[in-house]
Design an enzyme around this catalytic site. Structure first.
Site, PDB file in Angstrom:
ATOM      1  N   THR A   1      70.062 -22.119   6.727  1.00 35.82           N
ATOM      2  CA  THR A   1      69.479 -21.691   5.757  1.00 35.82           C
ATOM      3  C   THR A   1      69.338 -23.506   4.641  1.00 35.82           C
ATOM      4  O   THR A   1      68.779 -23.887   5.288  1.00 35.82           O
ATOM      5  CB  THR A   1      69.552 -20.875   4.445  1.00 35.82           C
ATOM      6  OG1 THR A   1      71.480 -20.904   4.546  1.00 35.82           O
ATOM      7  CG2 THR A   1      69.492 -19.663   4.652  1.00 35.82           C
TER       8      THR A   1
ATOM      9  N   GLU B   1      77.226 -28.249   1.800  1.00 37.78           N
ATOM     10  CA  GLU B   1      76.054 -29.064   0.538  1.00 37.78           C
ATOM     11  C   GLU B   1      76.901 -30.376  -0.562  1.00 37.78           C
ATOM     12  O   GLU B   1      77.653 -29.808  -0.853  1.00 37.78           O
ATOM     13  CB  GLU B   1      75.596 -27.756  -0.039  1.00 37.78           C
ATOM     14  CG  GLU B   1      74.564 -26.723   0.475  1.00 37.78           C
ATOM     15  CD  GLU B   1      74.473 -25.335  -0.769  1.00 37.78           C
ATOM     16  OE1 GLU B   1      73.837 -24.831  -0.182  1.00 37.78           O
ATOM     17  OE2 GLU B   1      75.299 -25.706  -1.724  1.00 37.78           O
TER      18      GLU B   1
ATOM     19  N   THR C   1      83.257 -14.630   5.952  1.00 35.24           N
ATOM     20  CA  THR C   1      82.465 -15.580   5.213  1.00 35.24           C
ATOM     21  C   THR C   1      81.151 -16.017   6.197  1.00 35.24           C
ATOM     22  O   THR C   1      80.556 -15.253   7.499  1.00 35.24           O
ATOM     23  CB  THR C   1      83.099 -17.042   6.195  1.00 35.24           C
ATOM     24  OG1 THR C   1      82.825 -17.821   5.379  1.00 35.24           O
ATOM     25  CG2 THR C   1      83.308 -17.330   8.042  1.00 35.24           C
TER      26      THR C   1
ATOM     27  N   ASN D   1      72.421 -27.952  -5.579  1.00 35.77           N
ATOM     28  CA  ASN D   1      71.724 -26.198  -5.834  1.00 35.77           C
ATOM     29  C   ASN D   1      71.621 -26.083  -7.165  1.00 35.77           C
ATOM     30  O   ASN D   1      71.546 -25.353  -8.037  1.00 35.77           O
ATOM     31  CB  ASN D   1      73.918 -25.554  -6.279  1.00 35.77           C
ATOM     32  CG  ASN D   1      74.352 -26.115  -5.312  1.00 35.77           C
ATOM     33  OD1 ASN D   1      74.109 -24.419  -4.530  1.00 35.77           O
ATOM     34  ND2 ASN D   1      75.155 -26.377  -4.836  1.00 35.77           N
TER      35      ASN D   1
ATOM     36  N   LYS E   1      76.437 -19.968  10.681  1.00 36.66           N
ATOM     37  CA  LYS E   1      75.672 -20.962   9.355  1.00 36.66           C
ATOM     38  C   LYS E   1      76.644 -20.958   8.153  1.00 36.66           C
ATOM     39  O   LYS E   1      77.571 -20.109   8.162  1.00 36.66           O
ATOM     40  CB  LYS E   1      74.210 -20.477   9.553  1.00 36.66           C
ATOM     41  CG  LYS E   1      74.453 -18.622   8.681  1.00 36.66           C
ATOM     42  CD  LYS E   1      73.975 -18.267   6.947  1.00 36.66           C
ATOM     43  CE  LYS E   1      73.399 -19.345   6.339  1.00 36.66           C
ATOM     44  NZ  LYS E   1      73.751 -19.242   4.960  1.00 36.66           N
TER      45      LYS E   1
ATOM     46  N   SER F   1      63.753 -22.700  -6.638  1.00 32.26           N
ATOM     47  CA  SER F   1      62.351 -22.378  -7.815  1.00 32.26           C
ATOM     48  C   SER F   1      61.800 -24.080  -6.881  1.00 32.26           C
ATOM     49  O   SER F   1      62.298 -24.421  -6.001  1.00 32.26           O
ATOM     50  CB  SER F   1      63.026 -22.616  -9.465  1.00 32.26           C
ATOM     51  OG  SER F   1      63.657 -23.439  -9.147  1.00 32.26           O
TER      52      SER F   1
END
Lengths: 419, 419
Positions: free
Chosen positions: B181, B295, B215, B414, B204, B419
């Protein structure tokens, strides 16, 4: 051991603020709004940038009743350890506060510094004609953890500030400026009761803001004629429902202190319920001011959990949502990513039924019985206030946590604070 | 109820990785490295951007032993509810995984979608000659919470992917790409044991990463000849010490799943200790890959707590530090602001003695017995790996949590995910 951020609030009565009808709130004067209090704020050179950094609040009496609540962090700053000790007498003549250094993690030498500061305040006040012992002086510090204070500057500042205070009755605003760190505005409030008595207060705090039984540095004053027991009850009841429900970043300070001093100078006897309502109103206003000025804030967010089995459950879940980095970044981006709210609720250490959860953003339902509703992603979150309400469908208890978004400015400010 | 992120690890033995001497680890093949497994990954149109989004892992046997651990989030995605049910038989023929949608908070319809997907996989495999029931098919989904999957595309994709898998033996890498992702690289590993058997895996996960008993999405495979009980033991022991100790942002996913499938195709019987060591090594490597690609990461951070009374205490405190926004932003700024580490330790729900805490950054002591040491602020944290070690001085237990910094990139990514 219990999570120190979770307090049993079941026995805290909801204040009857109707008792304040006709009273007036202002954001001037602060701690010197009530009769019998003087204050001052000066630049003593503790901060390298020359801004004000030393504040004094002085109670002229006739009463000296006082109470305090402190951080539940097990790592407590030297001034917290000192003030916890002296408040056992429930009587204070003065509070000395400095910004520019937290005096936390400074070892026995740091505690001696706090003691020496209280001694200096007491002897200077005594030489000015108000016989004062060091155990009548509370000490508060705020700033970077782990550095000793420049005691030569602190002690010289104590002499100067007592002199300064003698010059006027309204140093409340100067004091409010002198306790600021990353705050951008001073925080003050005063409630003028129609019955002729007053409650005032000042606060500082913008980060490391997840109060636990207490918060940040706050000094409250009142000229109501009330007992020390009444002062203590009113303070604990108010903080449990105000500062304890503010959570900017989940980080619990080593220095949090809230003090309430009463002078009795109005000579007006006030009931417990009236005092509770007034102290609550003042604390609630200051908590809102802290939220408004939190580090990096672009959105003021209220997370309300309703339909919980107990108020404690509602609080724990609201706090879980308020601390979730993914919820906070989504709201920074005005993104109604409600799945993150559901995930944060499900991760909280309270048993819930996922199929009964209903969530709304700014009054628009976005998830009903654990499932998204049409249009959920179209809710407008572009304004600077966001209300998130999650109903658990399990009971009648509820609670609200005030928080803020997680923004670039928060990261920027906190990645370069000490260096 | 206990904090669901805290697991009792006291009974989990430390694996004896000396048993793996001479074995070889690679980051190719992944789930198809062991004999008896096929895999494939395709773009089925679930993701709007046309990237791969559907993966299949198929066990040719002869054994079909399998085990799984799942998220402890109470809000569980439909595929988690399904896979929890089918894993009770400890036997799986296949795992179908999709990115592009989490199928969480989608109500009974979402669960029917998962069921239909398992049915489609089973009937397609059966029509290709491997008689399979839907209860032999685990389902995993990842992506945005709260949206139904486009089932027309999922079901057409199932037919295509079974066909694709028939074409070759090494689709492991394609599968690893199809489950990504916000990951920027696929995560695969294979351990080739000198004894002639293998363990492979893929994973992932880049955000909402605070595994709780399990996890993210991870599929592990082995061709060792082992019992279903042995598979289950090895998986639980390994995840407790690897994925459970990775905490990027404190947010617990609704979809976390780790599966271990064994084919027995090597015909080599392996002891529990050997299997434990191999599965641990593979999980440990994948956990490191997840940390590396988290991230917004700019620093890979290990928080180690030593000198604790129990391993659980050490874990709880290490996690408290790893989740603290002020610690994470300071480290992003390469700022040795160690007071924030002390504050985070003191805020943890474990009793400590502040005067016994010793902390080092990258091997340099910065705080001894709760007090800063000279030069503490000069430690160089400019590299991309930071080791924080806090000794509590209370006992002999220790634990490490892997985490990352809180950067502008994390906020950016994040605040604009859905959106």
């Amino acid at each position: 051991m219990k999570d120190p951020t979770v307090t049993d609030t079941q026995t805290v009565p909801v204040p009857d603020i109707d008792l304040l009808v006709g009273s007036r709130m202002t954001r001037r004067q602060g701690v010197t709004a009530p009769l019998g209090f003087r204050a001052a704020g000066i630049a003593a050179g503790i901060k390298a940038n020359g801004k004000p950094d030393l504040a004094l609040v002085f109670n002229e009496g006739p009463d000296l009743a006082a109470s305090a609540v402190f951080t539940r962090n097990q790592v407590k700053a030297a001034p917290v350890l000192w003030s916890q000790k002296v408040i056992e007498n429930r009587s204070l003549r003065a509070v000395i506060l400095n910004s520019g250094g937290a005096n936390a993690c400074t070892g026995p030498e740091g505690f001696q510094d706090t003691h020496a500061t209280a001694e200096a305040v007491a002897s200077t006040l005594s030489s000015w004609g108000t016989e004062t012992g060091p155990v009548e002086v509370a000490v508060c510090s705020t700033g970077l953890i782990g550095e000793r204070l420049p005691m030569d500057k602190v002690l010289a500042g104590v002499t100067e500030i007592v002199h300064e205070m003698g010059g006027g009755l309204e140093g409340g605003t100067d004091a409010a400026y002198a306790i600021m760190t990353t705050d951008t505005v001073p925080k003050q409030v005063a409630l003028h009761h129609t019955g002729g008595w007053n409650v005032g207060g000042m606060a500082k705090g913008a980060g490391m803001l997840a109060p636990s039984l207490a918060t940040m540095l706050v000094v409250l004053t009142t000229d109501a004629k009330v007992s020390a027991e009444s002062v203590d009850l009113a303070l604990r009841r108010a903080t449990a429902r105000t500062f304890d429900r503010l959570d900017v970043d989940g980080s619990i300070s080593t220095n949090d202190t809230v003090l309430l001093l009463s002078s009795g100078a109005s000579q007006i006897e006030v009931s417990q319920a009236e005092l509770d309502a007034a102290v609550f109103a003042v604390c609630d206003d200051l908590a809102g001011q802290l939220q408004n000025d939190a580090e990096g804030v672009t959105k003021r967010i209220a997370i309300t959990v309703t339909g919980a089995a107990t108020e404690d459950d509602a609080l724990v879940i609201a706090r879980s949502v308020a601390r979730d980095s993914l919820v906070k970044t989504a709201l920074f981006g005005s993104d109604p990513n409600w799945g993150r709210v559901l995930a944060a609720i499900g991760a909280a250490p309270v048993t819930i039924d996922p199929d009964r959860i209903t969530v709304s953003f700014n009054g628009s339902p976005i998830c009903r019985n654990g499932t998204g509703v049409p249009g959920a992603r179209d809710v407008d979150l572009s304004g600077d206030r966001i209300e998130v309400v999650a109903d658990l469908g399990l009971g009648n208890a509820e609670a609200t946590i005030r928080t803020t978004d997680l923004s670039h400015a928060y990261v920027e400010e906190n990645s370069a604070y000490s260096s």
